[in-house]
Design a protein around this motif. Structure first.
Motif, PDB file in Angstrom:
ATOM      1  N   HIS A 257      -0.755   6.999   2.573  1.00 53.47           N
ATOM      2  CA  HIS A 257      -0.907   6.693   3.992  1.00 53.47           C
ATOM      3  C   HIS A 257       0.020   5.555   4.441  1.00 53.47           C
ATOM      4  CE1 HIS A 257      -4.540   9.086   3.332  1.00 53.47           C
ATOM      5  NE2 HIS A 257      -4.570   9.276   4.624  1.00 53.47           N
ATOM      6  N   GLN A 258       1.027   5.263   3.621  1.00 53.15           N
ATOM      7  CA  GLN A 258       2.010   4.246   3.964  1.00 53.15           C
ATOM      8  C   GLN A 258       3.283   4.886   4.493  1.00 53.15           C
ATOM      9  OE1 GLN A 258       1.487   0.921   3.789  1.00 53.15           O
ATOM     10  NE2 GLN A 258      -0.589   1.235   2.999  1.00 53.15           N
ATOM     11  N   SER A 259       3.904   4.254   5.482  1.00 52.08           N
ATOM     12  CA  SER A 259       5.158   4.768   6.037  1.00 52.08           C
ATOM     13  C   SER A 259       6.326   4.627   5.060  1.00 52.08           C
ATOM     14  CB  SER A 259       5.499   4.034   7.339  1.00 52.08           C
ATOM     15  OG  SER A 259       4.485   4.229   8.306  1.00 52.08           O
ATOM     16  N   ASP A 260       6.226   3.697   4.139  1.00 52.08           N
ATOM     17  CA  ASP A 260       7.251   3.508   3.110  1.00 52.08           C
ATOM     18  C   ASP A 260       6.862   4.327   1.884  1.00 52.08           C
ATOM     19  OD1 ASP A 260       9.008   2.698   1.163  1.00 52.08           O
ATOM     20  OD2 ASP A 260       8.693   0.552   1.452  1.00 52.08           O
ATOM     21  N   PRO A 261       7.704   5.284   1.435  1.00 49.04           N
ATOM     22  CA  PRO A 261       7.324   6.163   0.315  1.00 49.04           C
ATOM     23  C   PRO A 261       7.428   5.505  -1.057  1.00 49.04           C
ATOM     24  CG  PRO A 261       9.558   6.665   1.033  1.00 49.04           C
ATOM     25  CD  PRO A 261       9.030   5.618   1.980  1.00 49.04           C
ATOM     26  N   THR A 262       7.919   4.267  -1.143  1.00 51.36           N
ATOM     27  CA  THR A 262       8.207   3.642  -2.440  1.00 51.36           C
ATOM     28  C   THR A 262       6.980   3.558  -3.336  1.00 51.36           C
ATOM     29  OG1 THR A 262       9.933   2.318  -1.390  1.00 51.36           O
ATOM     30  CG2 THR A 262       9.193   1.630  -3.575  1.00 51.36           C
ATOM     31  N   LEU A 263       5.849   3.116  -2.790  1.00 49.49           N
ATOM     32  CA  LEU A 263       4.640   2.944  -3.596  1.00 49.49           C
ATOM     33  C   LEU A 263       4.142   4.289  -4.111  1.00 49.49           C
ATOM     34  CD1 LEU A 263       2.502   1.049  -4.698  1.00 49.49           C
ATOM     35  CD2 LEU A 263       1.249   1.290  -2.546  1.00 49.49           C
ATOM     36  N   LEU A 264       4.182   5.312  -3.274  1.00 52.22           N
ATOM     37  CA  LEU A 264       3.715   6.631  -3.700  1.00 52.22           C
ATOM     38  C   LEU A 264       4.622   7.194  -4.795  1.00 52.22           C
ATOM     39  CD1 LEU A 264       1.790   8.993  -3.412  1.00 52.22           C
ATOM     40  CD2 LEU A 264       3.181   9.842  -1.516  1.00 52.22           C
ATOM     41  N   GLN A 265       5.910   6.971  -4.691  1.00 53.53           N
ATOM     42  CA  GLN A 265       6.841   7.487  -5.693  1.00 53.53           C
ATOM     43  C   GLN A 265       6.492   6.976  -7.086  1.00 53.53           C
ATOM     44  OE1 GLN A 265      10.492   6.173  -3.893  1.00 53.53           O
ATOM     45  NE2 GLN A 265      10.966   8.194  -3.046  1.00 53.53           N
ATOM     46  N   GLN A 266       5.960   5.774  -7.172  1.00 52.02           N
ATOM     47  CA  GLN A 266       5.612   5.203  -8.469  1.00 52.02           C
ATOM     48  C   GLN A 266       4.430   5.915  -9.130  1.00 52.02           C
ATOM     49  OE1 GLN A 266       4.987   0.999  -7.820  1.00 52.02           O
ATOM     50  NE2 GLN A 266       6.981   0.714  -6.842  1.00 52.02           N
ATOM     51  N   LEU A 267       3.652   6.654  -8.339  1.00 47.85           N
ATOM     52  CA  LEU A 267       2.465   7.338  -8.871  1.00 47.85           C
ATOM     53  C   LEU A 267       2.739   8.783  -9.263  1.00 47.85           C
ATOM     54  CD1 LEU A 267      -0.164   6.161  -6.207  1.00 47.85           C
ATOM     55  CD2 LEU A 267       0.312   5.136  -8.449  1.00 47.85           C
TER      56      LEU A 267
END
Length: 305
Positions: free
Chosen positions: A188-198
């Motif tokens: 649910h974040q506009s920045d995809p960086t955190l999701l990419q780590q998962l």
């Protein structure tokens, strides 16, 4: 005459109801259809001469199997016109129950999708023998085929399922809650960086809206595309000033996941297939027809964004 709910015949049936629901769900991929089939079996049970039934469990399994095979004919024709990706109705289990998930009795979504590629008879033979440990002699009576033919059906099904079904990684309930929370917040974040780590590099997103609510029509493959997909939705939600929102970590068909109320209005079930510490597959069920038996618990929200 229909027996009273507290009669011996009703009590005998109720002993087998959980098994029959599990069988029907795995045959049909629908909780509501499974319940309807088992109710129909209950009526037939009370119409039968029960004094002549030597093995009630086998008799009821035979009735439910035949009812499911009849229903699968029309279900398959309906799915030919289904809009977008088809996913099974979710089986939702609270993370607070404390009981371990029984790997032989749950129905992973990957298994349900693999079963969809089988013929009706292959699916029945495989489930009855490999999942529910019913002998081929009894399966032959259920399917009205020879015992040798049923063995061949199960063998063909087993080969297809083995090719389609990825290895499962078990996670504890505590780990399931952590994965669910981390994915919910990152997706649910506009920045995809955190999701990419998962996400695993070859992650796949499956989204089922059934043409009734917004959902991706096709599967989305790959870490970058999946992460950008969720980031794009988050950006749109932010522009519109819509809250995205209530959620509750749960197990969905034995997988870590959560139930959420997206944008405050759309109920959604999200399941995560975890392998080697990364999310390999994401299953998002948004079709309201498949979520009629699902609800967020009353009380304070578990979390929100």
């Amino acid at each position: 005459m229909i027996a009273r709910p507290d009669s011996p015949s009703s009590n005998a049936f109720e002993q087998h109801r959980p098994f029959l629901i599990r069988l029907a769900y795995r045959m049909l991929g629908s909780v509501s259809d499974a319940e309807d089939v088992v109710q129909d079996a209950w009526l037939r049970w009370h119409e039968a001469g029960q004094e002549d039934i030597i093995n009630p469990r086998a008799y009821l399994a035979r009735v439910v199997t035949r009812l499911c095979l009849d229903q699968m004919k029309s279900a398959r024709s309906r799915r030919e016109f289904y809009v977008g990706t088809w996913l099974p109705e979710p089986i939702v289990e609270s993370l607070g129950s404390g009981e371990p998930v029984d790997d032989e009795l749950d129905a992973p979504i990957a298994l349900m999708l693999a079963l969809e590629r089988l013929s009706s008879l292959e699916r029945a033979a495989f489930l009855l023998h490999d999942i529910f440990d019913i002998g081929f002699a009894e399966i032959a009576r259920m399917l009205e085929r020879s015992e040798a033919a049923c063995r061949q059906l199960a063998t063909r099904a087993r080969q297809h399922v083995r090719l389609d079904l990825p290895p499962r990684n078990s996670v504890s309930r505590e780990e399931a809650a952590r994965y669910a929370e981390a994915f919910f917040k990152a997706s649910h974040q506009s920045d995809p960086t955190l999701l990419q780590q998962l996400l695993a590099r070859d992650v796949v997103l499956h989204s089922d809206g059934g043409g009734k609510v917004a959902a991706s029509i096709n599967q989305i493959f790959g870490l970058d595309k999946v992460a950008r997909f969720f980031a794009g939705i988050a950006q749109k939600v932010a522009r519109l000033g819509l809250a995205t929102t209530r959620y509750e970590p749960v197990l969905i068909n034995g997988l870590p996941g959560y139930i959420s109320l997206e944008r405050g209005e759309t109920l959604q079930a999200t399941a995560l297939d975890i392998r080697d510490g990364l999310i390999q597959a994401i299953y998002v069920i948004r079709n309201p027809d498949k979520l009629r038996h699902v609800s967020l618990p009353d009380g304070p929200d578990h979390g929100s964004l």
